[in-house]
Write a protein that holds these residues in place. Sequence first.
Motif, PDB file in Angstrom:
ATOM      1  N   GLU A 108       0.831  -1.205   0.000  1.00  0.00           N
ATOM      2  CA  GLU A 108       0.000   0.000   0.000  1.00  0.00           C
ATOM      3  C   GLU A 108       0.864   1.252   0.000  1.00  0.00           C
ATOM      4  OE1 GLU A 108      -3.026   0.212   2.986  1.00  0.00           O
ATOM      5  OE2 GLU A 108      -3.470  -1.933   2.886  1.00  0.00           O
ATOM      6  N   GLN A 109       0.383   2.277  -0.722  1.00  0.00           N
ATOM      7  CA  GLN A 109       1.073   3.573  -0.724  1.00  0.00           C
ATOM      8  C   GLN A 109       0.769   4.281   0.588  1.00  0.00           C
ATOM      9  OE1 GLN A 109       2.596   4.487  -3.955  1.00  0.00           O
ATOM     10  NE2 GLN A 109       3.853   5.699  -2.600  1.00  0.00           N
ATOM     11  N   LYS A 110       1.817   4.712   1.290  1.00  0.00           N
ATOM     12  CA  LYS A 110       1.646   5.378   2.585  1.00  0.00           C
ATOM     13  C   LYS A 110       2.425   6.687   2.595  1.00  0.00           C
ATOM     14  CE  LYS A 110      -0.303   1.859   5.039  1.00  0.00           C
ATOM     15  NZ  LYS A 110      -1.494   1.940   5.906  1.00  0.00           N
ATOM     16  N   GLU A 111       1.924   7.619   3.397  1.00  0.00           N
ATOM     17  CA  GLU A 111       2.658   8.859   3.652  1.00  0.00           C
ATOM     18  C   GLU A 111       2.852   8.989   5.157  1.00  0.00           C
ATOM     19  OE1 GLU A 111       0.678  12.186   1.907  1.00  0.00           O
ATOM     20  OE2 GLU A 111       1.042  11.546  -0.159  1.00  0.00           O
ATOM     21  N   PHE A 112       4.095   8.958   5.579  1.00  0.00           N
ATOM     22  CA  PHE A 112       4.420   9.087   6.995  1.00  0.00           C
ATOM     23  C   PHE A 112       5.114  10.424   7.233  1.00  0.00           C
ATOM     24  CE2 PHE A 112       4.447   4.395   6.494  1.00  0.00           C
ATOM     25  CZ  PHE A 112       3.472   4.090   7.439  1.00  0.00           C
ATOM     26  N   SER A 113       4.638  11.171   8.227  1.00  0.00           N
ATOM     27  CA  SER A 113       5.259  12.453   8.550  1.00  0.00           C
ATOM     28  C   SER A 113       6.647  12.213   9.128  1.00  0.00           C
ATOM     29  CB  SER A 113       4.398  13.217   9.562  1.00  0.00           C
ATOM     30  OG  SER A 113       4.485  12.610  10.840  1.00  0.00           O
ATOM     31  N   ALA A 114       7.462  13.263   9.092  1.00  0.00           N
ATOM     32  CA  ALA A 114       8.821  13.155   9.631  1.00  0.00           C
ATOM     33  C   ALA A 114       8.797  12.820  11.117  1.00  0.00           C
ATOM     34  CB  ALA A 114       9.576  14.462   9.392  1.00  0.00           C
ATOM     35  N   THR A 115       7.780  13.296  11.827  1.00  0.00           N
ATOM     36  CA  THR A 115       7.659  12.983  13.256  1.00  0.00           C
ATOM     37  C   THR A 115       7.394  11.506  13.451  1.00  0.00           C
ATOM     38  OG1 THR A 115       6.806  15.204  13.688  1.00  0.00           O
ATOM     39  CG2 THR A 115       6.433  13.554  15.390  1.00  0.00           C
ATOM     40  N   GLN A 116       6.504  10.927  12.631  1.00  0.00           N
ATOM     41  CA  GLN A 116       6.239   9.495  12.720  1.00  0.00           C
ATOM     42  C   GLN A 116       7.482   8.673  12.389  1.00  0.00           C
ATOM     43  OE1 GLN A 116       2.547   9.779  10.134  1.00  0.00           O
ATOM     44  NE2 GLN A 116       1.983   8.038  11.401  1.00  0.00           N
ATOM     45  N   LEU A 117       8.185   9.060  11.329  1.00  0.00           N
ATOM     46  CA  LEU A 117       9.386   8.339  10.922  1.00  0.00           C
ATOM     47  C   LEU A 117      10.437   8.365  12.026  1.00  0.00           C
ATOM     48  CD1 LEU A 117       9.595   9.748   7.287  1.00  0.00           C
ATOM     49  CD2 LEU A 117       9.111   7.365   7.875  1.00  0.00           C
ATOM     50  N   SER A 118      10.602   9.520  12.643  1.00  0.00           N
ATOM     51  CA  SER A 118      11.577   9.645  13.735  1.00  0.00           C
ATOM     52  C   SER A 118      11.152   8.806  14.935  1.00  0.00           C
ATOM     53  CB  SER A 118      11.722  11.114  14.142  1.00  0.00           C
ATOM     54  OG  SER A 118      12.202  11.892  13.059  1.00  0.00           O
ATOM     55  N   ALA A 119       9.842   8.759  15.199  1.00  0.00           N
ATOM     56  CA  ALA A 119       9.337   7.943  16.309  1.00  0.00           C
ATOM     57  C   ALA A 119       9.632   6.463  16.072  1.00  0.00           C
ATOM     58  CB  ALA A 119       7.835   8.155  16.474  1.00  0.00           C
TER      59      ALA A 119
END
Length: 689
Positions: A108-119
Amino acid sequence: MSAPFGIDLGSNNSVIAAAFKNNIDVVVGEIGNRSTATLVGFNAKARSLGENAKIQQTSNVKNTVGNLNRIIGLSADSPDFEIEKKYFTAPLVAKDSEVAAKVRLAGEQKEFSATQLSAMFINNLKEVAQNTVKGKITDVVIAVPAWYSEKQRQAVADASRIAGLNPVRIVNEVTAAAVGYGVFKNNFPDEPKKIAFVDIGYSTYTVSIAAIKKGELKILGTATDKHFGGRDFDYAITEHFAKEFKSKYKIDIHTNPKAFHRVLTAAEKVKKVLSANTSAPINIESVMDDVDVSSTMERSELEEYVQPLLDRLHVPVEAALKAAGLTTEDLDNVEVIGGCTRVPSIKARLVEIFGKPLSSTLNSDEAIARGAAFICAIHSPTLRVRPFKFEDYNPFSVSYFWDKDEEDVDHMEVFPVGSTYPSTKIITLYRSKDFEISAKYTHPEALPKGTDPLIAKWKVTGVKVPEGEDSVAVKLKLRMDPSGFYTVEAAYTVVEKIVQELVENPEAKEDDEPEYKDVKKLVKQDDLVLEAQTLSLPEALRNQYFEEEFKMVANDKLVSETEERKNALEEYIYELRGKLDDIYAPFASEQEKTKLQGLLTKTEDWLYDEGDDTTKAKYIAKYEELARTGNLIRGRYLAKQEEEKQAKRAKQESKFAQEMAAKIAADRAAKEAEAPKKDDDVVMTEELD
C-alpha cells in the motif's frame, strides 16, 4: 528501575548511551556496532529499522528514509524542503503543512510524517537499549542541532512520546558534548576555562564557546552552518565521478537511483580513505547497464571540489566568538568532534583560523550520546551522580505579546539573544477580564526562512476583579525551560493587603514585647487557569500516531517470527533428510523411512509453492507434523547415544577403580618391603651401643 538513556540523533548514524552497571557507556547495536544507521525502510510485509534498513537500502532505495533530523519539524513552506530533497531517495511530500515521505508498505502507498518516521527509529533505539540494560527504559534526553526552532524541538519531543518515552530534556548536541567534557575530565580549576567546541558532523557544523569550571558550565556563544557537513563532501565526490563515468563509460547514474546510491556509498568510503591517504580507488561492479566502473581520486582533487565549503569554515567560528565577546587569544583550548573533523584540509584550516593546535580528547563519535545520557541521569530521582550545573545559549530573541487593557504597551522582550537558559522571568499585567498572551520570535527576519514566528498562545481564565476596583494585578511566570521551550508556567492574581510586619530593633531587650507595623503588600489571591496552544502535536493526533506505531511494532514482530518459523521448517527438512540417510538410519524401520521421506518431499514442495507466504501457525503445524515422526527416531538415536555414553563412563570408572586399587596395593607392598630394613637399623644401633 528505568535506566537513564541518551540519544545522539544524527543524520547518517545515531549513537545511544545509557547509565547502567554504575557507569555511562555507549550501547552496542544489534550487529555489534557502536552506532546505528539512521534509516527507516519499508518492505512488502513490514518495516526494517536501523542496521537492517541499511542492509536492504541499495535494493530498496525508494522505500528507505534517512536524514530524519533534517526534516523533523520542518515546514513544507521552508526553502530547506527543496534543498533536502536531493539527499533523499524516498520521495518527500507535504502532508498537513509538514514534510512527509511517500513509501510502499505491505503493498500500500503510505505517507508518513517526519515525526512518525523519527518515532519509528527512536522506538527501535529504545528496544536495542532495553535488550542491553536488561530492563525497561522510559526517560530519555535527545541531542539535536543548535539551530532547531521551537517547532523542531517540539517535534522531537513528540516523536519520543510516540515511541513510548518521556523526553526529560531536549539538549543541543555540542552542549551535551561539552557537559560530558566537563564531567568526565574533572580536573578544572575554580576559575573558568574558556573552550571552543567544534562539531562538524554529517550535515551540520556547529561552534560553541563554553566557560567551564569545576561542577559548572556556561555556553557563552553558539553559531552554526546547517548546510555544511560530510554529506556535502560525499556529494561533491559523487558528482565528480558521475561526470567521469558519463564521459568514460557512457552511463548517467543520475537516471538510476540505485546506481547513484551505490556511487554515493562508495564516495563516502573514498572520503574516509583520503583522510589518511593521498589517493583512493573506487571500483563498482555492474553499477548500471551491466557496466563495471573504476577510477581513483587524489586528495588534492577533493580539496579543489570542496573549496567553496572550506571558504565558509571561518564564519561560524567568528560568529560564536563574537556572541561570546571573546577572541581566539582568549581561548584556553579548541576541542573538535564529529566525523568530518578527520578531513585533513578541515583540520589544517581550523588550526589556521584559531591560531592554536586542536585537541581531540573526547571520542569524536560518542561524546554527544554520553553527555546526553549523563544529563538524563541528572534528572533521575533514583540515581546519584556528580553534581554539575550548566546553562545554554539562547540563539533567538523571544517576546511575549498581549492585548492592551490597562497597560500602555502590548509586548515585552523577555528572553533576548545571548541570554542563558533555563531562565524564569515574572511580569505583572493589570487585567479587567480573561485574556490571551502569546510568545513570538522578536525579529522574524533573523529566523531561517520559512520559520513561523509564533511559538505558542495561552488563554488565561479565572480573572476576578475585586469589588470597587477597575482591574486586578496578574502575575505571569514566564520560563524558557531546560529543553529550550518557551512557556507560561503559572498565572495568578495578587491584591494589595495590609499585613503586620515585625519591626527590627537591635537595642530591644529579651523581655521587651515585639513591635509590629502595618505594611502594604501584594498577596497572592487566585490561581488562574492556563490553556496552552503550542507547536507540539495535538494530543488526539499524538495518541493516534502512538496506536499506529504500536500496531506496526506488533506486525513487524509477527512478520519476523513468521520468517523465523519458515526458516526453522526449511532447516529441519534438510537436517532430518540428511540424518535419516546417515546417523538416524539404524533407528528407523523401512516403513518409517518411506513414510517420513514422502512427508519431507511433500512438505518441501508445499514450502516452495503455496507455503512460500503463509501464516506463522501453518509453519508451526507443518514443523510439528514432521517432528512427530522425526523426534521419535531422534529419541531412539539419543537414547542409544546416552546408553553408549553411560557404558563408556562405567568402563572408565571401572578402569579408574582398578588402577587405584593396583596403586594402593603397590604402595602397601613398598611400605612393607621397607619396614624390615628400619628394624635392622635399630638393632644394629643397639648392639653398637
